[in-house]
Design a protein around this motif. Sequence first.
Motif, PDB file in Angstrom:
ATOM      1  N   SER A   1       2.996 -31.202  16.084  1.00 23.96           N
ATOM      2  CA  SER A   1       4.453 -31.319  16.070  1.00 23.96           C
ATOM      3  C   SER A   1       4.929 -31.961  14.778  1.00 23.96           C
ATOM      4  CB  SER A   1       4.928 -32.155  17.258  1.00 23.96           C
ATOM      5  OG  SER A   1       4.437 -31.623  18.448  1.00 23.96           O
ATOM      6  N   LEU A   2       4.186 -32.984  14.317  1.00 20.84           N
ATOM      7  CA  LEU A   2       4.569 -33.655  13.073  1.00 20.84           C
ATOM      8  C   LEU A   2       4.517 -32.672  11.916  1.00 20.84           C
ATOM      9  CD1 LEU A   2       2.831 -37.149  12.918  1.00 20.84           C
ATOM     10  CD2 LEU A   2       5.241 -36.664  12.656  1.00 20.84           C
ATOM     11  N   ASN A   3       3.425 -31.933  11.837  1.00 19.54           N
ATOM     12  CA  ASN A   3       3.232 -31.080  10.678  1.00 19.54           C
ATOM     13  C   ASN A   3       4.258 -29.959  10.617  1.00 19.54           C
ATOM     14  OD1 ASN A   3       1.526 -30.641   8.346  1.00 19.54           O
ATOM     15  ND2 ASN A   3       1.149 -28.657   9.292  1.00 19.54           N
ATOM     16  N   TYR A   4       4.523 -29.399  11.782  1.00 21.39           N
ATOM     17  CA  TYR A   4       5.442 -28.269  11.780  1.00 21.39           C
ATOM     18  C   TYR A   4       6.876 -28.714  12.080  1.00 21.39           C
ATOM     19  CZ  TYR A   4       1.399 -25.269  11.468  1.00 21.39           C
ATOM     20  OH  TYR A   4       0.262 -24.659  11.032  1.00 21.39           O
ATOM     21  N   GLY A   5       7.083 -30.021  12.184  1.00 24.98           N
ATOM     22  CA  GLY A   5       8.419 -30.534  12.427  1.00 24.98           C
ATOM     23  C   GLY A   5       9.046 -29.956  13.683  1.00 24.98           C
ATOM     24  N   LEU A   6       8.241 -29.894  14.767  1.00 28.17           N
ATOM     25  CA  LEU A   6       8.737 -29.292  16.009  1.00 28.17           C
ATOM     26  C   LEU A   6       9.324 -30.374  16.893  1.00 28.17           C
ATOM     27  CD1 LEU A   6       5.688 -27.011  16.829  1.00 28.17           C
ATOM     28  CD2 LEU A   6       7.804 -26.361  15.712  1.00 28.17           C
TER      29      LEU A   6
END
Lengths: 694, 329
Positions: free
Chosen positions: B61-66
């Motif tokens: 979630s952090l990496n893809y800004g979800l």
Amino acid sequence: MRPAARRGRRRARTSSPPLSATQIRWLGALLVCAQLPQAPHLPLWVAAFGLLLVGLRLALLRRDRARPDAPPARIPSWTLVLFAIAAALAVRASYGYLLGRDPSVAFLYILVGIKFLETRTVRDGSLLVALASFLLVTPFFTSQSPLSALAVLPALLVLGATLDVLARPPGHASERRPPQALARAGALVLQGIPIAALLFVLFPRIGAPLWGVPGETGAQTGLSDTMAPGTISELSLSDAVAFRVDFDAPPPPPVQRYWRGPVLSRFDGQAWSLMPRPGTGNLTPWSAGGVSYEVTLEPHGKPWLFALDLPASLPRPAGDDAPASADAGFAFLARDQQLIARTPVTQVIRYAQRSMLRDAYPQADAEEAREYLRLPLRGNPRTTEFARELRARHAGDRELVGAILAWFRAEAFVYTLTPPLLDRDPVDAFLFDTRRGFCEHYASAFVVMMRAAGIPARVVTGYQGGEVNPRGGYLIVRQSDAHAWAEVIVDGAWQRVDPTGAVAPSRIEIGLSQAVAAGEPVPLFARLDAGWIKNVQLAFDALNHEWRRNVVGFNRDRQRELWRDLSIDRYAGWQIAALAGALALAWAGVTLALAGFAQARRERAQALWGEACLRLERAGLPRMPHEGPIAYAARASRRWPQFAIAFSAIAESYAALHYGPPPARPGEHEALVATLARAVDVLPGAAQLRATAA
Amino acid sequence: MTAAASHAPLAGAWSRARQRFFRHAPGDDQSVVLRHSRIYILPSRRGWTMIATIVVMLLTSLNYGLSLGFAVTFALTGLVAAALLHAFRNLAGIEIRPLAASETFAGGRVAFTLSASGGERMREAIEVRAADAAPFVADIPVGAPVTFRLERDAPMRGRLALGRVTLSSTQPTGLWRAWSYVHFPLSGIVYPQPEPGAPPLPRGLHGHDISAPGQGEESDFSGLRDYQSGDPPQRVAWKAVARGAGWYTKEFDGAGGGGPLPLEWAALPRGLDVETRLSRLTAWVLAAEHAARPFALRIPGATLPVGQDRDHRRTALTMLALFSPERAP
């Protein structure tokens, strides 16, 4: 393989207890619930195949139960390995590559089905629950709509229930019925919501990805860095939302809503493209009459940000008060007045922006003009000749521009979404043969004519217009509002000229659907006359906008805004950690209290019995250490015969509660406690007992 | 001040802390109510798997800004956190009390019984485990105490302590293991193992010689007396009990029911080691009881006068069980 090693491995595998049929069915339900939200985002064969595998396992289970004496259906593990390899190859063939986000998700989707086929022990079950949990995140790669969020909720509930069912010890008699398990899971999920909200708000977000750029933005629609005939008309067939805008004041009229995007300066005879080194431009000074607004931009995988012509500020992340300096902000202004973010827009972002509604701004330096006169040496001879002819007739630049626009207006040009294909010398063919085109044709032809006539010019792409949603008062700008216009240097200033407006004024004043002929493939939501569907859609969009702004758009900047509101220094990690810790403790206390944890006190029956014993002891008849309740009551009845009934009621109900068999019917225990309480109530106090004995 | 003295308070604190956290010594009283200070919780194997999954979900979630990825991840975290509270709640407030410990002969098993009551809440799948005893798993229903029976192997004579008891549970989700130690001073007596093929009972005080216990019992039946608690079961007149005529004990005369037997350590042949002597005396105590003959027991440091009933036998066996080899001459 050596038999000893094999045996050893098998023993290790079977050390975890086998799953019961009920547990397997729950796992199957969990997988289906986790797969379904993902299925619409996958190729059809992947979606169907994954579900099929889960169905197969459940069907085998059913067969086993129908014939309990037959050996259980077993699929050898090695075939499953082959299965997995085949699935990987098929996914690779389908996507063209395997090591990437989307094919990995597809492979995982199939893999859980394969794993489920060979799931036998409780440990396998735990692993499946973990894999299914991860599947809950993956649908959001493609869609973060409210519907996608809702679609995940059942899976979350079933996940809790499956954990609960898996936790029952093997061979335990009482397996839970589904409603019971779901109710317990629901309680867990609800009790966890405060923690979830707390973490959602306080967990530090980051501005940039941890590894690589999440490059696979997929087939995201939006303006590109080149424009060939057909680029924008194709985009106009999509009613996907490009961005939404909240204005501080009423939105400006449609004619002034030019949303500036990529500025295209290079022409190769066919297509327009960006200038490689954009440089840094000067902001238009802010003064009275400007508009300020907030843009919620959908991800489009490119770095450009959109602002009304002409930007009077750099975009500020929502909630950031400090005015961004030229180097520090997350975006900069290029020399051609285009706002460019430092990283591609891969997630929903919100930024505050200010603009002056002008159609001209001063040219920065004279040198720059030469760039905008270049044309390919060959190609489009008729256009060049026509332009030079007009140049000869009109001395002033303004007159020349006016003359060309008048010519567009006078000749039989048609504004259409479905222009004929043009291959060689497309500008010539368009201007003198077909005369049917979309905004990109008009802008391109106009700029070519300008350059041929010696006036510096360029193509500006972006969006024009947009629709005000009466619910919420914000502006929706869709891909169907994509537009291209021209800018020319006249009298030392860049001047916006929109040739489309000369041909189809209603495109600029009202919108696409009014400008093209009936029967053109205008997307549904770009039509203004779609009646109640349109109303429903606008209501839904208003909801979606709030969702985008406050839930999906809750990023690092929104978080900082919140911390600032809470007077927390944005860098004081310990303050946030302390706040989170304190809130989590409060949550634990409140949850335990609400969950009926007033358990520190003794059990009620014990307390009542203790009370009765204490009274008798004070009245001079203490209980002997060896004396049971019945014998003690008998002794007390001999001393105080008038209370014999109360004594025996107390002793018998207490004995039944404390030494009797477990309650057979629901409510039996409570009834006994009530009897005990009444009897203790009837018993007089110690002083009165002493008096009556004497 | 010496170094040892300066270390003493520290060592004391250390041992107190050890006792507080691990309950090594049998410091618990008659009954213990499990409270927060005694309950420990750590993730189970499945819990660790789940936590690792949550970390992976979080990183994704952090990496893809979800944002919604965060929402689901944290909803799952909330569920896991709520499960922790429930795991605590399942154990907290359980009252556990020691009931009894059985006796056995060396090589047998001592059974310890404990009772646990859950008060006004149903307690799910509570596992009770002590040392090498097979764990006992049961639900504790509302308002009804459950008796747990733990059996420990007793390889050697002497006292066998129950040791530290661990109550644990992974309910309701199996993500957390909550456990609690209780350590009662509960111990069972392990009698010496009766010597197999022990020599016959020694001569009685009246000069009888017992050839084999039980021989000739039927022929020397002399009558019935009222049953007394502790009479050996083989002497009970079961026919009378079955008829409903009441409880009687058969009495015998003659060789089988001779006079009191002196069972003496000193009278055993020289050269026998301590344990063999104890084993032989144990066998004889049993034989005397079987033959329904009163006996006296004398071992170094302890003497048991003549007697004949269950308590007498138990006292004798306990003396033998707890005999300390240092007292051997």
